[in-house]
Design an enzyme around this catalytic site. Structure first.
Site, PDB file in Angstrom:
ATOM      1  N   CYS A  44      -0.851   3.488  13.988  1.00 38.65           N
ATOM      2  CA  CYS A  44      -1.020   2.027  13.946  1.00 38.65           C
ATOM      3  C   CYS A  44      -1.731   1.435  15.154  1.00 38.65           C
ATOM      4  CB  CYS A  44       0.354   1.370  13.812  1.00 38.65           C
ATOM      5  SG  CYS A  44       1.207   1.842  12.314  1.00 38.65           S
TER       6      CYS A  44
HETATM    7  N1  LIG Z   1       3.797   5.067  10.098  1.00 35.11           N
HETATM    8  C1  LIG Z   1       4.171   3.888  10.518  1.00 35.11           C
HETATM    9  O1  LIG Z   1       5.014   3.792  11.391  1.00 35.11           O
HETATM   10  C2  LIG Z   1       3.574   2.611   9.939  1.00 35.11           C
HETATM   11  C3  LIG Z   1       4.185   1.401  10.290  1.00 35.11           C
HETATM   12  C4  LIG Z   1       3.690   0.227   9.746  1.00 35.11           C
HETATM   13  C5  LIG Z   1       2.592   0.264   8.895  1.00 35.11           C
HETATM   14  N2  LIG Z   1       1.987   1.448   8.580  1.00 35.11           N
HETATM   15  C6  LIG Z   1       0.858   1.401   7.653  1.00 35.11           C
HETATM   16  O2  LIG Z   1       1.283   1.890   6.381  1.00 35.11           O
HETATM   17  C7  LIG Z   1       0.216   2.588   5.743  1.00 35.11           C
HETATM   18  C8  LIG Z   1       0.650   3.998   5.395  1.00 35.11           C
HETATM   19  O3  LIG Z   1       0.958   4.667   6.612  1.00 35.11           O
HETATM   20  P1  LIG Z   1       1.845   5.961   6.673  1.00 35.11           P
HETATM   21  O4  LIG Z   1       2.194   6.149   8.115  1.00 35.11           O
HETATM   22  O5  LIG Z   1       2.935   5.906   5.668  1.00 35.11           O
HETATM   23  O6  LIG Z   1       0.772   7.062   6.242  1.00 35.11           O
HETATM   24  P2  LIG Z   1       1.067   8.574   5.772  1.00 35.11           P
HETATM   25  O7  LIG Z   1      -0.185   9.312   6.019  1.00 35.11           O
HETATM   26  O8  LIG Z   1       2.353   9.040   6.352  1.00 35.11           O
HETATM   27  O9  LIG Z   1       1.297   8.425   4.219  1.00 35.11           O
HETATM   28  C9  LIG Z   1       0.320   8.091   3.315  1.00 35.11           C
HETATM   29  C10 LIG Z   1       0.550   8.899   2.051  1.00 35.11           C
HETATM   30  O10 LIG Z   1      -0.398   8.475   1.089  1.00 35.11           O
HETATM   31  C11 LIG Z   1      -0.843   9.597   0.366  1.00 35.11           C
HETATM   32  N3  LIG Z   1      -2.104   9.249  -0.249  1.00 35.11           N
HETATM   33  C12 LIG Z   1      -3.339   9.219   0.288  1.00 35.11           C
HETATM   34  N4  LIG Z   1      -4.236   8.781  -0.612  1.00 35.11           N
HETATM   35  C13 LIG Z   1      -3.552   8.516  -1.734  1.00 35.11           C
HETATM   36  C14 LIG Z   1      -3.915   8.025  -3.019  1.00 35.11           C
HETATM   37  N5  LIG Z   1      -5.179   7.701  -3.292  1.00 35.11           N
HETATM   38  N6  LIG Z   1      -2.950   7.894  -3.918  1.00 35.11           N
HETATM   39  C15 LIG Z   1      -1.669   8.215  -3.638  1.00 35.11           C
HETATM   40  N7  LIG Z   1      -1.268   8.677  -2.457  1.00 35.11           N
HETATM   41  C16 LIG Z   1      -2.190   8.817  -1.506  1.00 35.11           C
HETATM   42  C17 LIG Z   1      -0.896  10.705   1.396  1.00 35.11           C
HETATM   43  O11 LIG Z   1      -0.830  11.980   0.787  1.00 35.11           O
HETATM   44  C18 LIG Z   1       0.363  10.392   2.218  1.00 35.11           C
HETATM   45  O12 LIG Z   1       1.498  11.046   1.699  1.00 35.11           O
HETATM   46  C19 LIG Z   1      -0.961   2.505   6.703  1.00 35.11           C
HETATM   47  O13 LIG Z   1      -1.750   1.400   6.370  1.00 35.11           O
HETATM   48  C20 LIG Z   1      -0.304   2.261   8.040  1.00 35.11           C
HETATM   49  O14 LIG Z   1      -1.169   1.601   8.941  1.00 35.11           O
HETATM   50  C21 LIG Z   1       2.475   2.631   9.081  1.00 35.11           C
END
Ligand SMILES: NC(=O)c1ccc[n+]([C@@H]2O[C@H](COP(=O)([O-])OP(=O)(O)OC[C@H]3O[C@@H](n4cnc5c(N)ncnc54)[C@H](O)[C@@H]3O)[C@@H](O)[C@H]2O)c1
Length: 441
Positions: A276
């Site tokens: 992030c």
């Molecule tokens: N990790 C954090 O602490 C956090 C906190 C707040 C916001 N976010 C935001 O949340 C969002 C997701 O982050 P995350 O950390 O969960 O990412 P992540 O990489 O852990 O998870 C994303 C998942 O999406 C899957 N994926 C990718 N393309 C896909 C598709 N087309 N269809 C279905 N699944 C798909 C991936 O395989 C993965 O499992 C981002 O925008 C991030 O900025 C993350």
């Protein structure tokens, strides 16, 4: 007509018979999916990664702070299943998008995951569905990219389907807050969508904070992350200044933090990391350029924080120099590869640039991280696949020329590190009192 759709979805939500689809079962999507399943709702989780589906459907977890028992229980109760059959999005009354929003090589927003997911939804979109984007992005994404794509079906947002933005505020490893206890900001592309998204999240989350639009919700999330990025840069800059003045930044911060108002503590470190803080602010910077506006604080925060790994390497060079040694040929152990303490996530970790630079200078590099047993061959870590965490024994420590504390995981025996290692470079303020073996970085 939209009133009927709204009323019928609202009823399903309130009776918890609405089926929730979560797309992207990562750090954000998986806990969110389980939060709804825990509240008795049926949840379908969608992910393109076949390994994740397989593990989840076998009742296992791949996220360290999510116990497998929670996944197992949701599966056994028939409230959760993972799938890659995107046609099953048709079964969902509400669809929550939690896919990655990274940056491209040139640090522009990469919305390809959100776009691909939106196309999957478009293929099955039906009247009465609620779609909520959770992925962090610049203000306007929901109204522009998502809405335009979905409306190309001929269905209308606010009339046939409902569209909202609600940012995730997950803080992996923080045991004081969980998905359900962190207040959730919700903004709809129209008031009905906002009402529905608010009602849905209220089923699983303790406090909902309603804002007037999806764009305001998008901006709220990015503001939170810009705030962190800028404040981290500020203390990192002060760290370097005070070090030159012979003042210990940790002592200064301990003192400043006693002010009961008007000061919020941030700690210096070896840079910034995670999915992030190093990325999200640049979504806003990119969008601001379309409006002819500058985001100088964001760019400056990037400059300062990205310079920190090199600063740590300079401190390693300085420490070795005091021992009449060069980096070239020295054995250096990095302690902590994760981007922050007590989690096993190495995404965007400053440990990578530190490691790459030290290897480039000729160091024999190893690492210990109790939560990262092996470093996979990724974009951040190309060319050295399979590097494994070494055990943190007195023998291993004594063999090093320098140990660099990059991440201060709990449960590491820092007394042993200090007694057995010949030189310790401390980028996390683990050792507060001055010590002849310790160089603060
Ligand atoms: N990790 C954090 O602490 C956090 C906190 C707040 C916001 N976010 C935001 O949340 C969002 C997701 O982050 P995350 O950390 O969960 O990412 P992540 O990489 O852990 O998870 C994303 C998942 O999406 C899957 N994926 C990718 N393309 C896909 C598709 N087309 N269809 C279905 N699944 C798909 C991936 O395989 C993965 O499992 C981002 O925008 C991030 O900025 C993350």
């Amino acid at each position: 007509m939209s009133l009927n759709y709204k009323a019928s979805l609202l009823q399903k939500i309130e009776q918890r018979t609405a089926v929730v689809g979560v797309i992207g079962l990562g750090y954000v999507g998986l806990p969110l999916a389980l939060a709804f399943a825990d509240r008795g709702m049926r949840v379908l989780g969608f992910d393109t990664d076949p390994k994740k589906q397989e593990l989840l459907n076998a009742g296992r977890s791949y996220i360290q702070h999510i116990p497998a028992e929670r996944v197992k229980k949701a599966l056994e109760d028939g409230r959760f299943a993972a799938t890659a059959e995107f046609g099953r999005l048709r079964e969902c009354d509400a669809i929550l998008i939690c896919v990655p929003t990274p940056l491209t090589e040139t640090r522009d927003p990469d919305l390809s995951y959100v776009a691909a997911t939106t196309r999957e939804i478009k293929a099955v979109l039906r009247q009465g569905q609620l779609i909520v984007l959770e992925s962090t992005t610049y203000p306007g994404t929901t109204d522009e990219l998502v809405k335009e794509t979905l409306e190309s079906t001929g269905l209308r947002s606010g009339r046939d389907f409902f569209l909202a933005f609600s940012p995730e505020r997950e803080d992996p490893g923080n045991s004081s807050f969980t998905t359900t206890t962190i207040p959730k900001v919700v903004g709809g592309c129209d008031p009905d969508a906002g009402d529905l998204a608010e009602a849905l999240y209220a089923q699983a989350i303790a406090k909902i904070v309603r804002v007037s639009s999806a764009a305001a919700a998008e901006a709220a999330k990015i503001t939170e992350n810009v705030f962190r990025a800028v404040n981290i840069a500020l203390v990192n800059e002060l760290k370097v200044v005070y070090e030159r003045m012979g003042i210990d930044v940790w002592e200064v911060l301990d003192a400043a933090a006693t002010k009961p108002f008007g000061f919020m503590r941030f700690n210096p470190g070896p840079g910034w990391g995670g999915h992030c803080i190093p990325l999200d602010p640049f979504y806003l910077a990119w969008k601001a350029r379309q409006y002819g506006a500058d985001t100088k604080f964001i760019e400056l925060a990037g400059e300062v924080n990205r310079a920190m790994p090199d600063y740590v390497v300079e401190r390693v060079q300085h420490g070795l120099n005091l021992h009449k040694k060069s980096v070239n040929g020295s054995r250096v152990l990095l302690l902590g590869m994760a981007y922050k303490k007590n989690i096993g996530d190495t995404r965007e970790s400053p440990a990578y640039p530190i490691a790459r630079t030290l290897i480039g200078l000729g160091a024999e590099l190893g690492y210990h991280d109790p939560l990262v047993s092996v470093l996979p061959d990724t974009r951040s870590w190309p060319g050295h696949p399979g590097l494994r965490s070494q055990p943190l024994t007195a023998e291993v420590l004594a063999r090093q020329d320098a140990v660099v504390i990059v991440t201060d995981h709990s449960g590491v025996d820092y007394d042993l590190v200090l007694s057995a290692a010949p030189l310790v470079i401390d980028a996390r303020g683990v050792y507060r009192a001055p010590h002849p073996k310790v160089i603060k970085a």
